[in-house]
Every structure is written in C-alpha cells, then in structure tokens.
Enzyme design. Structure first.
Site, PDB file in Angstrom:
ATOM      1  N   PHE A 135       2.991  -6.441 -13.825  1.00  0.00           N
ATOM      2  CA  PHE A 135       1.608  -6.369 -13.326  1.00  0.00           C
ATOM      3  C   PHE A 135       1.319  -4.942 -12.903  1.00  0.00           C
ATOM      4  O   PHE A 135       2.035  -4.373 -12.079  1.00  0.00           O
ATOM      5  CB  PHE A 135       1.376  -7.334 -12.158  1.00  0.00           C
ATOM      6  N   ASP A 220       6.229   1.965 -11.084  1.00  0.00           N
ATOM      7  CA  ASP A 220       5.094   1.405 -10.356  1.00  0.00           C
ATOM      8  C   ASP A 220       5.639   0.849  -9.043  1.00  0.00           C
ATOM      9  O   ASP A 220       6.217  -0.230  -8.998  1.00  0.00           O
ATOM     10  CB  ASP A 220       4.440   0.301 -11.199  1.00  0.00           C
ATOM     11  N   LYS A 249      -1.214  -0.329  -1.778  1.00  0.00           N
ATOM     12  CA  LYS A 249      -0.909  -1.401  -0.821  1.00  0.00           C
ATOM     13  C   LYS A 249      -0.504  -0.891   0.564  1.00  0.00           C
ATOM     14  O   LYS A 249      -1.345  -0.526   1.367  1.00  0.00           O
ATOM     15  CB  LYS A 249       0.152  -2.320  -1.423  1.00  0.00           C
TER      16      LYS A 249
END
Ligand code: PLP
Length: 316
Positions: A135, A220, A249
C-alpha cells in the site's frame, strides 16, 4: 445516534466505511463520543497519534506557532522547516529532506526523484518495482504502485512505469529488473493486507541487488517510521540503508505532514523540479519538530518496543 451520520450521508462523498461513532474529544489514549461515552483508542488514527491525543508538547507548539507565523510560501526560508529537516537528518542515515502533506505525496515525490535519477544516471530508466499486497497511497500513480487490484480496478488505465511483484520473492525481482528499472520501492512490513513481515535477510538481498544494478532502494516508511517498529526508523532493524525513505503519519503525530528523504548520491533534483504550496509549512513543521523531539528525548521508540513485546506475549 446523533444527526451527524445523516449529514454525512447527505453531503459527503461516499468513500469511507465508517463505524457508527461520532468522536468529539480526545486525551492521551482515550476518546469520547458525542454522548460522552469513553473509548480506549487502539487505532491511533491509522497509526498517526504517536504521542496520543492532544499531547501538551504538540498543542503548545501549534499554539505558539499559530501566534507567530502561520503560512508563507517556499520562496522564503522558515525556521521550523529547517529545524525539523536538521533533526531528521541528524537521527537518520539520509542527507536531505523534502516536506509534503501526506504519505501518498511523499511516495509521489520519491518516485519523481527516482525517475529524475534514472534520467541523469541510468540512461532514462523510469520503472519502479513494487510488491503485491503493498500500500502506497491513493493518488493515481500510487494506486499503480500499490499492488492490490481492488484499489486499481476503478481507475484503469493506470499510469505506466510500475511493476507489482510478490513480496519476499528476490528471484522474481531479479527477473523483472531491466535496463528500464530505476528503483525498487517496498514497505519493510506490509500493513494493508494483514501484517506481513519480510523473510530474514530479504532486505539485505534487495539492497545487494540494487547495489549490483546501480538502482535505488526506496523504503516506504509512512507506517513503519517514527518509532513504530521500536526504532526511530524501521530500516534500522533490518541491517540496510535505503537511498530514499518516505514518512508521514507519525511525523506530525496528528498534524498533516509528510516527507521524503534521500542520500546525497540520490539527490537528483534541481530548483524547480518539485514543489508544493503547503510543503513544510511553519505550522506543520513546528508540530512535527515538537513531536519528533519529544519522541527522541523520551526514548519513545524503545518504549514502543517493550510494550509491543509485552502485548504480543500476553496476547499470544
Ligand atoms: C505504507 C503506507 N504508505 C503510504 C500511505 C498513504 O499515506 P496517506 O494516507 O497519508 O496518503 C499509507 C497509508 O495508510 C501507508 O500505510
């Protein structure tokens, strides 16, 4: 239920599958809904609230910055942006930072940097190898990078230049690498198709393959970074150094900010190659700096590691 879900149904685009809870307040690990029911928050806003809700260090940094300098463009230098950049570089193996506003945007920036590197150093190579079940975000290019059909199907045809291969399969990666490949982009632990850990030495093998081919390794770390795996950056646990990492985040601990960072040798950008109106805004960077400083000064990644081990043991 209150009137809010009805308003959502009427006015908001139908994209989120929401739980029937209207949250109005948070403090530390607790949340309260609009009927004052209390919850223990195990979701942390999808891996974001690394200091909990409304942490005093973040709230005072935001209020102080809000009274001082709200927003200016990147035509000018601003202090919080450079303070946060320095803190990130000093605590990582990377040399340079670019701030943005989300994880998807951080990954877009990383891929743009890798493509520019491909143009300058690899004869125009542009393809990025990513993993199935990964993702990487919801922009069109990141949907192409994300190896999950369900996210791709509604938006075909997708941008070219991404190859999705099985995670943990070094021979598939070797077979798919061609003269068009400029980078391999992976999550250290996949977090959107279950919690998928890499095989021991997988990342060392990937790093060695990137070195052999002269291509870039992009990690990532939108989900694994900022203390989440028990070290400030996830790569610190895998015995490899990436060429590029992406963050979001936990970086702002609830205030929207993302970043991508690179080694000096991968720094292929020239002025004008990339930009964004809100990139590294004083408000976002002041909160990011307060969050990261608190995390480092209070050894929070180590606490996350101990608590994680305890929870895993007791849950097992
Ligand atoms: C590993 C990873 N990369 C990228 C993203 C996208 O981040 P954002 O939602 O901030 O665009 C996510 C979000 O869940 C993620 O988990």
């Amino acid at each position: 239920m209150s009137q809010w879900p009805e308003l959502e149904k009427k006015y908001y685009m139908s994209t989120f599958k929401r739980l029937p809870v209207v949250l109005v307040r948070g403090q530390g690990t607790r949340l309260w809904d609009d009927s004052d029911k209390e919850y223990l928050d195990f979701t942390a806003g999808w891996a974001v609230d690394c200091l909990g809700h409304c942490h005093p260090a973040q709230v005072s940094a935001l209020a102080e910055q809000g009274r001082t300098l709200w927003h200016v463009s990147n035509q000018f230098y601003t202090v919080p942006q450079l303070q946060l950049a320095e803190l990130l570089v000093k605590h990582s193996c990377l040399d340079r930072v670019f701030f943005c506003n989300s994880g998807a945007e951080a990954n877009e920036g990383a891929v743009k940097l890798a493509r520019k590197y491909g143009k300058l150093k690899l004869g125009g190579a542009y393809e990025v190898i990513t993993a199935l079940d990964s993702f990487h975000g919801r922009t069109l290019a990141m949907v192409a990078a994300t190896g999950q059909r369900k996210f791709q199907e509604p938006y075909t045809p997708l941008p070219i230049g991404f190859i999705n291969l099985p995670y943990n399969d070094i021979s598939a990666m070797k077979q798919a690498t061609t003269s068009h490949t400029c980078a391999i982009m992976l999550e250290l632990v996949q977090g959107e198709s279950g919690v998928n850990f890499p095989a021991p030495d997988y990342f060392k093998q990937v790093r060695a393959w990137c070195d052999e081919k002269g291509i870039l390794l992009i990690l990532d770390e939108v989900q694994t970074g900022i203390g989440r795996l028990g070290t400030l950056f996830g790569y610190q646990q895998f015995g490899v150094e990436p060429d590029i990492i992406t963050l979001a985040k936990g970086l702002g601990g609830g205030f929207p900010i993302g970043a991508f960072m690179c080694k000096e040798r991968a720094h292929a950008f020239s002025p004008g190659d990339h930009g964004s109106t809100f990139a590294g805004s004083p408000l976002a960077c002041a909160v990011g700096y307060a969050t990261l400083k608190f995390l480092i000064d209070h050894n929070m990644p180590e606490k996350a590691r101990c608590t994680g081990e305890y929870l895993l043991e007791r849950l097992n």
